[in-house]
Design a protein around this motif. Structure first.
Motif, PDB file in Angstrom:
ATOM      1  N   ASP A 148       0.826  -1.215   0.000  1.00  0.00           N
ATOM      2  CA  ASP A 148       0.000   0.000   0.000  1.00  0.00           C
ATOM      3  C   ASP A 148       0.857   1.261   0.000  1.00  0.00           C
ATOM      4  N   ILE A 194      -2.286   2.109  -9.977  1.00  0.00           N
ATOM      5  CA  ILE A 194      -2.306   1.873  -8.531  1.00  0.00           C
ATOM      6  C   ILE A 194      -3.186   2.902  -7.842  1.00  0.00           C
ATOM      7  N   ARG A 217      -6.522   2.021  -5.815  1.00  0.00           N
ATOM      8  CA  ARG A 217      -6.652   2.442  -4.417  1.00  0.00           C
ATOM      9  C   ARG A 217      -8.012   3.106  -4.182  1.00  0.00           C
ATOM     10  N   LYS A 246      -5.414  -4.478  -9.064  1.00  0.00           N
ATOM     11  CA  LYS A 246      -6.547  -4.691  -8.156  1.00  0.00           C
ATOM     12  C   LYS A 246      -6.078  -4.634  -6.708  1.00  0.00           C
ATOM     13  N   LYS A 247      -6.859  -3.930  -5.914  1.00  0.00           N
ATOM     14  CA  LYS A 247      -6.578  -3.868  -4.476  1.00  0.00           C
ATOM     15  C   LYS A 247      -6.973  -5.194  -3.830  1.00  0.00           C
ATOM     16  N   HIS A 248      -6.139  -5.713  -2.955  1.00  0.00           N
ATOM     17  CA  HIS A 248      -6.402  -7.002  -2.311  1.00  0.00           C
ATOM     18  C   HIS A 248      -5.936  -6.938  -0.862  1.00  0.00           C
ATOM     19  N   LYS A 249      -6.723  -7.507   0.039  1.00  0.00           N
ATOM     20  CA  LYS A 249      -6.383  -7.474   1.458  1.00  0.00           C
ATOM     21  C   LYS A 249      -5.969  -8.870   1.914  1.00  0.00           C
ATOM     22  N   ILE A 284      -3.161  -4.268   3.024  1.00  0.00           N
ATOM     23  CA  ILE A 284      -3.572  -4.004   1.646  1.00  0.00           C
ATOM     24  C   ILE A 284      -2.359  -4.149   0.723  1.00  0.00           C
ATOM     25  N   TYR A 330      -1.453  -4.626  -3.753  1.00  0.00           N
ATOM     26  CA  TYR A 330      -1.998  -4.444  -5.093  1.00  0.00           C
ATOM     27  C   TYR A 330      -1.383  -5.494  -6.017  1.00  0.00           C
TER      28      TYR A 330
END
Length: 459
Positions: A80, A104, A108, A131-134, A139, A141
Motif C-alpha cells: 500500500d 495503482i 486504491r 486490483k486492491k487485495h487485502k 492491503i 496491489y
C-alpha cells in the motif's frame, strides 16, 4: 447527356470509396476496443485466480514467477506504500516506488485500476490492470501487464485482413451492381421502344417473349421470396425454441452452481464475521471456526477444479497422457482415498483377472473415483467393484434410478429431482462420460428403483 449506366457507374465509385473508408475505419476501431477490453477482462480474471492462491505466508516471488512462466504476462505485487514486494521481470530491489502509478492510484480509489503507458522499468508501452487485495488485514496491489506492441501487432494484422476482405467484397459488389445496372438499362431501352411503337399505334406492336418472361420471372421470384421467408420463419421459430431451451439450461446451470457454492460461502461469511466481531473469543472455539472456514474453502476449491475439468473436457483442450497401468492397483488406490472420507463404509474389490490398460492414469482415476463415490453417496450398504477382462463395474444396493432418468444423468448439470438421487453439481457422471469417450470406452448404466444400480465401464 450521360447515359444511365455512366451516371450509375460514377456515383457507385464515389459511394464505394466512401463506404470502404467509413466501414473499414469503424470496424477497425470497434475491433480494437473489443480486443483491448477482452484483454482487460482476461487480466482481471487472472488476478481473481491469483487472489485465491495468495495467503498470509505465501511466497510472493514464487507466485509472480509462476505467472510469468504459465501465462506469459508480467506480474507485480505492490504494498500500500508503493514498495514493490514481488516482480516477475526485473529485480524488485532496483525498482522505484509505485505508489503514484496511475493504475495503482485508480485501484486504491475504486478497487480496480487500468492504464496504457510506457513502463519506466522495462522502457516499453504496456497495458496495466491492477486490483486492491487485502491479506491478513494488509492491503496489497496485484498488477498484471501485457505488451501493447503485441496487441497492436495483432490488431494491425487483423486490420490488414479486414481491409483485404472489404476490398474484395466491394469489388465483387461493384461488379454485381454495375452488371445489374447494364441489365436495367437494356430492359429500359426495350420498354422505351415498346412504348414508342405503342404511341405510333402500329398494329403489329410486338413485345418480345423475353420481355413477357420478365413479368413471369418476377412472379416466380416473388413466390420464391415467399418460400424463402416462410422457410426463414420456420428457422426463426426453431432458433427461438433453441434459445428458450438454452435459457432454461442456463437457469439450471446457475441454480446448480449457486446451490453448491452458497453453503460454503455462508459458512465462511458467518464464522468470519463471528471471529471479527468477538476479539476475545475462546481459542478452542476460534480454532474450530477457522477449521470450518478452511474446510469450506477446500470445498469451494474442489468445486472450481471440477468445473474447470468439465470445461476442458467439453472444449476438447485436455490431451490425455496414455501409459500402461495395472487396473487393480488404480481401483484400490481410489477406494483407499475415498475411505478417508467415508470411514465407516466398506468397499469390496473383486479381481477376476489381471487387467492392464493403456489409459491416462489421472483421468481414469477420476472416473473410477466418481463412480465409487456416487455408489457410496446413494447407498448404505457395501459397494462392490468388479474387475473383469471386458469391463469394470461399480455396484451398489442403494436408492436406484428411474428408467426415465437413466438416459439423462450423464448430461452436464443434470440433477434428478423426483427422488433422493442427487448428482450434486451435476458434473460427476458427465465428467466420467467425457473421460471414457477420450479412451474410446463406453459407460453402461442399469438400475432398479429402491434396489440398486450398476455402472459398467466397457473397454
Amino acid at each position: 447527356m450521360l447515359k444511365l449506366h455512366q451516371i450509375y457507374f460514377r456515383k457507385l465509385i464515389v459511394l464505394f470509396v466512401l463506404l470502404f473508408f467509413i466501414v473499414g475505419g469503424v470496424i477497425y476501431y470497434w475491433m480494437q476496443n473489443i480486443y483491448i477490453s477482452n484483454i482487460k477482462n482476461s487480466l482481471k480474471d487472472d488476478i481473481k485466480l491469483i487472489e485465491l492462491s495468495i495467503k498470509d505466508k505465501t511466497d510472493l516471488d514464487k507466485v509472480v514467477k509462476s505467472i510469468r512462466k504459465d501465462l506469459g504476462i508480467r506480474a507485480t505485487i505492490i504494498s500500500d506504500s508503493g514498495l514493490v514486494l514481488a516482480e516477475s521481470d526485473k529485480d524488485k530491489k532496483s525498482m522505484d516506488n509505485h505508489k503514484y502509478r496511475p493504475e495503482i492510484m485508480q485501484a486504491r480509489k475504486s478497487g480496480y485500476g487500468y492504464s496504457i503507458r510506457e513502463s519506466a522499468t522495462l522502457k516499453e508501452k504496456l497495458l496495466y490492470v491492477a486490483k486492491k487485495h487485502k491479506v491478513d488485514g494488509k492491503i496489497i496491489y496485484i498488477r498484471l501487464a501485457k505488451e501493447i506492441r503485441k496487441i497492436y501487432s495483432h490488431l494491425m494484422l487483423l486490420g490488414s485482413k479486414i481491409a483485404v476482405i472489404l476490398i474484395l467484397f466491394f469489388v465483387i459488389l461493384f461488379y454485381i451492381v454495375y452488371t445489374i445496372g447494364k441489365n436495367i438499362e437494356f430492359e429500359v431501352n426495350k420498354i422505351s421502344k415498346f412504348l414508342i411503337n405503342l404511341t405510333k399505334k402500329k398494329k403489329k406492336v410486338h413485345i418480345s417473349s423475353d420481355f413477357s418472361d420478365e413479368f413471369f420471372r418476377i412472379t416466380k421470384l416473388l413466390t420464391k421470396v415467399a418460400g424463402i421467408l416462410a422457410k426463414r420463419d420456420k428457422q426463426k421459430a426453431k432458433y427461438t425454441a433453441k434459445l428458450k431451451m438454452a435459457n432454461s439450461q442456463k437457469d439450471d446451470i446457475i441454480s446448480a452452481i449457486s446451490h453448491e457454492f452458497k453453503n460454503p460461502i455462508t459458512v465462511i461469511n458467518g464464522y468470519s464475521k463471528t471471529l471479527l466481531d468477538d476479539e476475545n473469543i475462546d481459542k478452542d472455539i476460534s480454532h474450530k471456526f477457522l477449521q470450518k472456514i478452511y474446510d469450506s474453502g477446500e470445498k469451494l476449491s474442489h468445486l472450481i477444479d471440477t468445473l474447470r475439468l468439465s470445461i476442458k473436457l467439453d472444449s476438447e483442450s485436455l490431451k490425455p497422457k496414455f501409459t500402461e497401468i495395472e487396473l487393480y492397483g488404480l481401483v484400490v488406490e481410489s477406494a483407499d482415498n475415498l475411505k478417508l472420507t467415508y470411514k465407516d463404509r466398506e468397499i469390496v474389490v473383486e479381481k477376476r483377472c489381471d487387467k492392464t490398460l493403456r489409459v491416462d492414469r489421472v483421468l481414469m482415476g477420476i472416473a473410477i473415483s466418481n463412480l465409487i463415490e456416487n455408489a457410496l453417496k446413494y447407498s448404505d450398504e457395501v459397494v462392490k467393484v468388479i474387475i473383469d477382462e471386458e469391463f469394470l463395474s461399480v455396484e451398489d444396493r442403494g436408492v436406484g434410478i428411474d428408467k426415465d432418468e437413466i438416459k439423462n444423468i450423464t448430461r452436464k448439470f443434470y440433477r434428478v429431482s423426483k427422488n433422493s438421487w442427487n448428482n450434486s453439481l451435476g458434473l460427476g457422471l458427465s465428467i466420467v462420460s467425457n473421460i471414457l469417450s477420450l479412451h474410446n470406452f463406453k459407460l453402461e448404466i442399469s438400475s432398479v428403483k429402491d434396489e440398486g444400480s450398476s455402472f459398467r465401464i466397457v473397454f
